[in-house]
Design an enzyme around this catalytic site. Structure first.
Site, mmCIF file in Angstrom:
data_model
loop_
_atom_site.group_PDB
_atom_site.id
_atom_site.type_symbol
_atom_site.label_atom_id
_atom_site.label_comp_id
_atom_site.label_asym_id
_atom_site.label_seq_id
_atom_site.Cartn_x
_atom_site.Cartn_y
_atom_site.Cartn_z
ATOM 1 N N GLY A 15 -9.020 5.480 3.557
ATOM 2 C CA GLY A 15 -8.903 6.939 4.399
ATOM 3 C C GLY A 15 -10.266 6.685 4.540
ATOM 4 O O GLY A 15 -11.342 7.031 4.897
ATOM 5 N N ASP A 55 0.609 -0.796 -0.282
ATOM 6 C CA ASP A 55 0.210 -0.016 0.124
ATOM 7 C C ASP A 55 1.005 1.340 0.089
ATOM 8 O O ASP A 55 1.981 1.079 0.309
ATOM 9 C CB ASP A 55 -1.294 -0.622 1.243
ATOM 10 C CG ASP A 55 -1.838 0.762 1.278
ATOM 11 O OD1 ASP A 55 -1.867 1.286 0.084
ATOM 12 O OD2 ASP A 55 -2.007 1.262 2.819
ATOM 13 N N GLY A 81 -5.577 8.622 9.014
ATOM 14 C CA GLY A 81 -6.066 8.598 10.247
ATOM 15 C C GLY A 81 -7.671 8.722 10.445
ATOM 16 O O GLY A 81 -8.220 8.459 9.968
ATOM 17 N N ALA A 115 -7.369 1.242 7.765
ATOM 18 C CA ALA A 115 -6.475 1.283 8.592
ATOM 19 C C ALA A 115 -6.349 1.604 9.603
ATOM 20 O O ALA A 115 -6.539 0.554 10.972
ATOM 21 C CB ALA A 115 -5.573 1.750 7.813
HETATM 22 P P1 13P Z 1 -7.466 4.432 7.208
HETATM 23 O O1 13P Z 1 -6.611 5.074 8.217
HETATM 24 O O2 13P Z 1 -8.180 5.912 7.633
HETATM 25 O O3 13P Z 1 -7.777 3.363 7.178
HETATM 26 O O4 13P Z 1 -7.068 5.059 5.586
HETATM 27 C C1 13P Z 1 -6.044 3.686 5.138
HETATM 28 C C2 13P Z 1 -6.077 3.371 3.731
HETATM 29 O O5 13P Z 1 -6.532 4.549 3.456
HETATM 30 C C3 13P Z 1 -5.094 2.845 3.539
HETATM 31 O O6 13P Z 1 -4.169 2.887 2.758
HETATM 32 ZN ZN ZN Z 2 -4.113 5.270 1.659
#
Ligand code: 13P
Ligand code: ZN
Length: 291
Positions: A209, A82, A181, A232
């Site tokens: 995200g 990623d 985040g 994430a």
């Molecule tokens: P988040 O941390 O906001 O879930 O984003 C995940 C993401 O886009 C990983 O590439």
């Molecule tokens: Zn991302």
């Protein structure tokens, strides 16, 4: 089963109007939580790592653990890198059995981004690996990368069309108002922009995200053409909370199994909920061709 190229199931998700959940992992327990959660939902899944995680855990360890998870569970699992800015790291990932890569040239000027992505596509496609590209810049903090929200730029639909044509990427990450985040304010997705991109671009679209975005907006994004949802932060927070909870009640606990066990269960629960939200529970059983 062996790790698979995720396009095999992303295309199926697209046909059905659902999305594939892609989860960022950091260690053995998060890999197990994602694989077990997906297996319980009978969903194909993408396990992904950032370059920062590869530095932390070691690419060989990660690849070996995910391969074991894939052999152990009867669902299609893809291993994806990623937000990778480096061609060399992508080569390393492919050598270690990754089945999908994201080349993130979003910091580069358009022409340089295009040239880098094209080079990755040529290599990856020659060995059957999928490539995700990004156009526009997603704000917030992911891994060692931080982008002030004021510098984030939305994907321009016409540019997206040209970028996909020029590079040959398989999937496109779009910047439509999400951020990496924890959100400082309520995220508002630009669904009109998503529709315009969908109109001009034929490859499956990816939403980054996704943590902290309300369920209705996620569903609307999927209806609007998003086929892969990246999560994430919403795994990291319950994991940390579960560990904190153990130490609050038993400050002298020193058995890793006693604090990592609850952490793994907390992650797994979110994994299952997100897979259900994406609508892809049971999809593994509709993919006979690749099982
Ligand atoms: P988040 O941390 O906001 O879930 O984003 C995940 C993401 O886009 C990983 O590439
Ligand atoms: Zn991302």
């Amino acid at each position: 089963m062996a790790l698979v190229n995720p396009l095999s199931f992303i295309q199926k998700a697209r046909e059905k109007g659902v999305a594939i959940a892609a989860f960022n992992v950091h260690n053995l327990e998060t890999i197990q939580a994602v694989a077990e959660g997906a297996a319980e939902e009978r969903a194909p899944v993408i396990i992904q790592t950032t370059p920062g995680t590869l530095k932390h855990a070691g690419i060989e360890y990660i690849a070996a653990c995910v391969k074991v998870a894939s052999e152990k569970h009867d669902i299609p699992i893809a291993l994806h890198v990623d937000h990778c800015p480096s061609f060399n790291t992508i080569v390393q990932c492919i050598r270690n059995g990754y089945t999908s890569v994201m080349i993130d040239g979003s910091r580069l000027p358009y022409e340089d981004n295009t040239a880098l992505v094209k080079k990755v596509v040529e290599l990856a496609h020659s060995v059957g690996i999928a490539v995700e590209g990004e156009l526009g810049r997603i704000g917030g903090t992911e891994d060692d990368m931080s982008l002030d929200e004021r510098e984030a730029t939305f994907t321009v639909p016409e540019e997206a069309r040209d970028f996909v044509e020029a590079t040959g990427i398989d999937t496109l990450a779009v910047a439509i108002g999400t951020a990496h985040g924890v959100y400082k304010w309520e995220p508002r997705l630009d669904f009109r922009r998503l529709a315009e991109i969908r109109e001009l671009v034929d490859v499956p679209l990816v939403l980054h995200g996704a943590s902290g975005v309300d369920d209705e907006s996620i569903k609307r994004a999927i209806t609007g053409g998003i086929c892969k949802i990246n999560i994430a932060t919403e795994l990291k927070i319950p994991m940390a909370e579960a560990i904190q909870e153990v130490f609050r009640s038993r400050p002298d606990e020193n058995d890793p199994r006693k604090y990592m066990g609850p952490a793994k269960e907390a992650v797994k629960e979110v994994v299952r909920n997100k897979i259900r939200l994406c609508g892809c529970s049971g999809l593994a059983d509709e993919l006979e061709g690749i099982r």
